[in-house]
Scaffold this motif. Structure first.
Motif, PDB file in Angstrom:
ATOM      1  N   ASN B 264       9.886   9.737   1.028  1.00 30.98           N
ATOM      2  CA  ASN B 264       9.536   8.363   0.307  1.00 30.98           C
ATOM      3  C   ASN B 264      11.181   8.325   0.386  1.00 30.98           C
ATOM      4  O   ASN B 264      11.925   8.442  -0.353  1.00 30.98           O
ATOM      5  CB  ASN B 264       9.082   8.027  -0.945  1.00 30.98           C
ATOM      6  N   SER B 266      14.472   5.308  -0.435  1.00 34.49           N
ATOM      7  CA  SER B 266      14.669   4.363  -0.618  1.00 34.49           C
ATOM      8  C   SER B 266      16.189   4.277  -0.383  1.00 34.49           C
ATOM      9  O   SER B 266      16.723   4.772  -0.504  1.00 34.49           O
ATOM     10  CB  SER B 266      14.366   4.193  -2.192  1.00 34.49           C
ATOM     11  N   ARG B 271      12.212   0.166  -3.796  1.00 34.45           N
ATOM     12  CA  ARG B 271      11.880   1.603  -4.503  1.00 34.45           C
ATOM     13  C   ARG B 271      10.228   1.147  -3.635  1.00 34.45           C
ATOM     14  O   ARG B 271      10.204   0.263  -4.511  1.00 34.45           O
ATOM     15  CB  ARG B 271      12.543   2.465  -4.721  1.00 34.45           C
ATOM     16  N   ALA B 383      12.872  -0.122   2.387  1.00 30.14           N
ATOM     17  CA  ALA B 383      12.117   1.455   1.451  1.00 30.14           C
ATOM     18  C   ALA B 383      11.367   1.796   2.570  1.00 30.14           C
ATOM     19  O   ALA B 383      10.862   0.972   3.412  1.00 30.14           O
ATOM     20  CB  ALA B 383      11.105  -0.036   0.500  1.00 30.14           C
ATOM     21  N   TRP B 385       7.843   4.526   3.317  1.00 25.27           N
ATOM     22  CA  TRP B 385       7.457   5.994   2.222  1.00 25.27           C
ATOM     23  C   TRP B 385       6.165   6.334   3.936  1.00 25.27           C
ATOM     24  O   TRP B 385       4.977   6.021   3.969  1.00 25.27           O
ATOM     25  CB  TRP B 385       7.194   5.638   1.099  1.00 25.27           C
TER      26      TRP B 385
END
Lengths: 276, 420
Positions: B264, B266, B271, B383, B385
């Motif tokens: 993940n 950010s 985020r 961001a 993920w």
């Protein structure tokens, strides 16, 4: 009481029917059993002849030449010690082999017991039959010996097939019972082995009943195996019915043992799936 | 089947129960069987099972591992005793509860076939008559005189199955045995099984594969924890079972990929806080049937005002194949508007999940709005993920390993035959 009696009879009938119905399978498995026993060995099936032959020669040597037993030549004891020894030893070896091999006859075929719709009463009976195949070899030895020594065999030998059938029924009964019990109680195999090692001295094979001290004689009479031995001695050694009671006892014992054995087997088989 | 119901059932099971006693030693079992003395603890494998099976029915038994399916088959086949209730059978029974019954490694394939067939109830003559047919079916003629132990496990399975289905019983009980062998042979077995089924024999068949059950059976039973949960038409029961399996895998499947927190990424601006898959009722779920509606809920935390970012989803199959991806700006442009700093929640919906069977990983990213002068690629995510979620998809029909189902419609059929 009477219903229990009819049930135990029906167990015996059920076993008999199944054996007759599956006689082809029984015979095939018997042949396999004998072949399997020596499978992968260099001499193969020759062992099934060599094994009893060796034992016979050993006993004959020890008792004839080491212990120097000499009997025979009288009206009472018509033939020699070797004939006497063999006529008792031959059936005993078959009985003993049937008993010890039947203990693992069901245990050793778990796949057939658990995974198929299979007439499992065939399993103990096949080892009994296989054990008696070796007996035919030993019997031939005895006959050949007598022919060489006396140029004759007792005419009573004609009763041999009858006696063999009685013995087979008897052994099939014991075999069924032992096979079923051994599935639960694995120790039975060892118990039977220990017993049969000692057993040969508890039946009148090496000695004449007359040599037994009086106090022990009753043991010989109540031992069911003695009666089979006496029957064999009657037709293979004496050539006359010296033990008429033994013939009666043997026949009754065989019938009783078969009913009892198939009863035990049919009652215990339901649990085989749980213990094997 | 319609005529069958008027006749007497061939299998009649009433109030069948099986409890195992857990013993510390086999001699306790002997004592119980012979003397009726109760000892040991009780474990109920089957409870109060009752049903009738008529001639010609082909029954599939489904249920999770340890539900009691095999126990039930063994009791019907007669290799196991029932604790309570009764089973009545009319007709000859053949059972393949496990392959290789009566097969011995040191004998040749040919000898084993003969004895194997005899163990299944044929006479020696019948077995010899069928020998050629069996060898041909197994396609092992070239090695049939080699010892059985030299066969590969697949070849063993072929020979034993060929033997087992050569007998033509009135009641045929098969447990899982079809799973052996390669796809080609399994298919061949299925065709033979179909023949047995259509010949009027009654077949009782256990499988984990609802697909096989659907293809072979007319009626199915679902067993769970030793109890008969459902007994009815095959499609109904199989679907119910599939739903249960899906529900179960949804509850046990670890949604968050281990280590995925490390993936993940950010930036100072944004985020990704949470990603969730929801079913149409809004309940979090990680296993879906194809063509179901799936909602995606993404929770962001922004530290600054972000104007119309591009949202990106990528779905990768667990074997690494990129199954599909979607970008909110291309090819269609969706304006997310100006997002203020603070928590932001975005809801997406996939109205008709088209993915095929498999396990998938979801990747979510947001990119800044692209001015036309910039490069054609979205490069610097605000961001990202990767592999934030894992989920499973099941086709409703039989399993296929295709990524998705392309819709196809038939719009016309014309034949080459002209009307003269």
């Amino acid at each position: 009481m009477s219903s229990a009696q009819s049930r135990s009879q029906s167990h015996a009938i059920r076993t008999t029917k199944s054996l007759i119905e599956h006689r082809g399978l029984l015979w095939e498995l018997t042949k396999r059993e004998q072949k399997d026993r020596y499978a992968g060995q260099m001499l193969g099936v020759a062992w099934s002849i060599g094994h009893p032959l060796f034992l016979i020669l050993l006993y004959v040597f020890i008792f004839n030449f080491v212990f120097r037993q000499t009997v025979g030549g009288t009206a009472e004891l018509p033939r020699d010690y070797t004939s006497y020894l063999l006529s008792g030893l031959v059936p005993w070896m078959a009985i003993q082999e049937s008993m010890s091999r039947s203990c693992s006859s069901v245990n050793g075929k778990v796949d057939l017991v658990k995974q198929a719709v299979f007439p499992i009463e065939v399993l103990p009976v096949r080892v009994v039959l296989a054990s008696h195949q070796s007996m035919l070899v030993s019997l031939a030895c005895l006959i050949v010996y007598q022919l060489i020594k006396y140029q004759s065999v007792p005419s009573t030998i004609l009763l041999l097939p009858l006696l063999l059938i009685v013995q087979l029924v008897f052994c099939a009964g014991i075999g069924c019972a032992f096979a079923a019990i051994a599935a639960y109680l694995r120790d039975l195999k060892d118990i039977v082995q220990v017993f049969s090692t000692a057993g040969i001295y508890l039946v009148p094979v090496f000695y004449l009943p007359a040599w037994v001290p009086g106090a022990f004689k009753p043991f010989l009479d109540v031992n069911p195996f003695s009666h089979f031995i006496w029957c064999y001695q009657d037709i293979l050694y004496y050539g006359s019915f010296r033990h008429p009671i033994s013939w009666l006892v043997s026949t009754l014992l065989a019938a009783l043992m078969f009913v009892l054995g198939s009863n035990v087997f049919q009652r215990l088989r339901v649990g085989f799936g749980n213990v094997l | 089947m319609t005529t069958g119901h008027s006749q007497e059932p061939v299998i009649r099971v009433r109030g069948l129960g099986k409890s195992y006693r857990v013993f510390d030693h086999p001699r306790e079992i002997l004592a119980e069987v012979l003397l009726g003395r109760k000892n040991g603890r009780e474990f109920k494998a089957l409870r109060d099972i009752s049903f009738d099976v008529h001639r010609g029915e082909v029954i599939g038994l489904v249920g999770p591992n340890g539900a009691g399916k095999s126990t039930l088959l063994k009791i019907i086949a007669g290799t196991l005793d029932a604790t309570e209730g009764e089973v009545q059978l009319t007709g000859s029974v053949s059972a393949i509860l496990e392959l290789g019954t009566g097969f011995q490694p040191d004998y040749s394939g040919r000898e084993n076939v003969v004895l194997g067939a005899m163990c299944l109830g044929l006479t020696r003559t019948e077995a010899l008559e069928k020998l050629d047919e069996i060898i041909d079916f197994s396609e092992l003629r070239g090695v049939i005189d080699q010892p059985f132990r030299t066969y590969s496990s697949g070849m063993k399975a072929r020979l034993t199955f060929s033997t087992a289905i050569s007998v033509s019983p009135e009641i045929f009980i098969v447990d899982e045995a079809l799973a052996a062998g390669d796809a080609y042979f399994v298919n061949k077995c299925l065709i033979r099984m179909k023949e047995i089924c259509t010949s009027g024999a009654t077949v009782f068949f256990v499988s984990h594969s609802t697909d096989l059950v659907k293809r072979l059976c007319t009626r199915a039973m679902l067993i769970e924890n030793g109890e008969m949960v459902l007994d009815g038409p095959v499609l109904e029961v199989c679907t119910a079972y599939e739903m249960k399996v899906l529900d179960h895998s949804s509850s046990v499947l670890q949604a968050v990929v281990p280590g995925s927190k490390d993936l993940n990424l950010s930036s100072a601006t944004a985020r990704i806080e949470t990603v969730e898959l929801l079913n149409k009722e809004g309940r979090a779920q990680n296993a879906y049937f194809q063509h179901e509606m799936v909602k995606v809920k993404i929770g962001l935390h922004l530290s600054d005002l972000v104007v119309n970012p591009a949202l990106w989803l990528k779905i990768t199959r667990s074997d690494g194949v990129n199954a599909t991806s979607w970008l909110s700006h291309e090819p269609e442009f969706h304006d997310l508007g100006s997002l203020p700093s603070g928590p932001v929640s975005i809801d997406l919906v996939m109205p008709d999940l088209e993915l095929g069977d498999g396990e998938y990983l979801l990747t979510v990213a947001i990119f800044p709005e692209k001015s036309s002068a910039d490069s054609a690629f979205y490069l610097d995510p605000l961001a990202l993920w990767e592999q934030c979620l894992r989920f499973t998809v099941r086709r409703r029909g039989r399993p296929l390993n295709t990524i998705y189902d392309q819709q196809v419609k038939i719009v016309g059929v014309s034949t080459g035959v002209e009307n003269d």
